[in-house]
Scaffold this motif. Structure first.
Motif, PDB file in Angstrom:
ATOM      1  N   TRP A  21       0.761  -1.062  -0.093  1.00 46.27           N
ATOM      2  CA  TRP A  21       0.062   0.054   0.117  1.00 46.27           C
ATOM      3  C   TRP A  21       0.765   1.230   0.111  1.00 46.27           C
ATOM      4  O   TRP A  21       1.726   1.405   0.879  1.00 46.27           O
ATOM      5  N   LYS A  22       0.578   2.188  -0.981  1.00 43.02           N
ATOM      6  CA  LYS A  22       1.515   3.399  -1.287  1.00 43.02           C
ATOM      7  C   LYS A  22       0.428   4.650  -0.668  1.00 43.02           C
ATOM      8  O   LYS A  22      -0.403   4.689  -1.241  1.00 43.02           O
ATOM      9  N   LEU A  23       1.331   5.245   0.175  1.00 43.61           N
ATOM     10  CA  LEU A  23       0.693   6.466   0.800  1.00 43.61           C
ATOM     11  C   LEU A  23       1.393   7.645  -0.084  1.00 43.61           C
ATOM     12  O   LEU A  23       2.498   7.722  -0.501  1.00 43.61           O
ATOM     13  N   THR A  24       0.427   8.728  -0.086  1.00 48.49           N
ATOM     14  CA  THR A  24       1.323  10.017  -0.600  1.00 48.49           C
ATOM     15  C   THR A  24       2.282  10.872   0.186  1.00 48.49           C
ATOM     16  O   THR A  24       3.241  11.291  -0.394  1.00 48.49           O
ATOM     17  N   LEU A  31       6.031   5.980   8.859  1.00 52.32           N
ATOM     18  CA  LEU A  31       5.162   5.561  10.030  1.00 52.32           C
ATOM     19  C   LEU A  31       4.578   4.338   9.897  1.00 52.32           C
ATOM     20  O   LEU A  31       4.363   3.214  10.592  1.00 52.32           O
ATOM     21  N   PHE A  32       3.676   4.133   8.555  1.00 52.89           N
ATOM     22  CA  PHE A  32       2.814   2.915   8.261  1.00 52.89           C
ATOM     23  C   PHE A  32       3.778   1.930   7.940  1.00 52.89           C
ATOM     24  O   PHE A  32       3.829   0.647   8.581  1.00 52.89           O
ATOM     25  N   SER A  33       4.876   2.012   7.036  1.00 46.83           N
ATOM     26  CA  SER A  33       5.743   0.908   6.808  1.00 46.83           C
ATOM     27  C   SER A  33       6.645   0.452   7.823  1.00 46.83           C
ATOM     28  O   SER A  33       6.807  -0.926   8.153  1.00 46.83           O
ATOM     29  N   ALA A  65       7.385  -3.580   2.581  1.00 48.47           N
ATOM     30  CA  ALA A  65       7.143  -2.338   3.402  1.00 48.47           C
ATOM     31  C   ALA A  65       8.457  -1.831   3.329  1.00 48.47           C
ATOM     32  O   ALA A  65       8.730  -0.469   3.565  1.00 48.47           O
ATOM     33  N   LEU A  66       9.664  -2.609   3.555  1.00 50.55           N
ATOM     34  CA  LEU A  66      10.949  -1.995   3.739  1.00 50.55           C
ATOM     35  C   LEU A  66      11.370  -1.135   2.331  1.00 50.55           C
ATOM     36  O   LEU A  66      12.178  -0.155   2.393  1.00 50.55           O
ATOM     37  N   VAL A  67      10.847  -1.746   1.192  1.00 53.41           N
ATOM     38  CA  VAL A  67      11.069  -0.984   0.006  1.00 53.41           C
ATOM     39  C   VAL A  67      10.388   0.415   0.074  1.00 53.41           C
ATOM     40  O   VAL A  67      10.895   1.386  -0.378  1.00 53.41           O
ATOM     41  N   ARG A  68       9.233   0.191   0.423  1.00 55.37           N
ATOM     42  CA  ARG A  68       8.560   1.699   0.551  1.00 55.37           C
ATOM     43  C   ARG A  68       9.176   2.593   1.672  1.00 55.37           C
ATOM     44  O   ARG A  68       9.037   3.907   1.446  1.00 55.37           O
TER      45      ARG A  68
END
Length: 82
Positions: A21-24, A31-33, A65-68
């Protein structure tokens, strides 16, 4: 036993989707990842107590998540020097 397997597969699917899931906002993405990664490690070593099972359940989600997390860290605004 089949219910346990179904629960692991549902956890794998949900966590994998959340990892991609990508956030803007980069701050929210960090915080999310970071939270997803911390939850995965906590559940793996606190509840499951099996690194192999944790890698199976959370593997692709943690990698995503680590990539994001890395990409969002590079997009953080830098304050200009004074």
């Amino acid at each position: 036993m089949p219910l346990l397997a179904i629960a692991y597969m549902i956890a794998w699917l949900v966590f994998s989707l959340l990892g991609f899931w990508k956030l803007t906002d980069p701050r929210h993405q960090i915080l999310f990842s970071g939270s997803l990664t911390a939850v995965a490690f906590g559940v793996t070593f606190g509840v499951l107590r099996s690194a192999g099972l944790g890698a199976f359940v959370f593997g692709i989600g943690v990698i995503a998540a680590l990539v994001r997390l890395r990409r969002a860290w590079g997009q953080l605004p830098v304050a200009p020097p004074r």
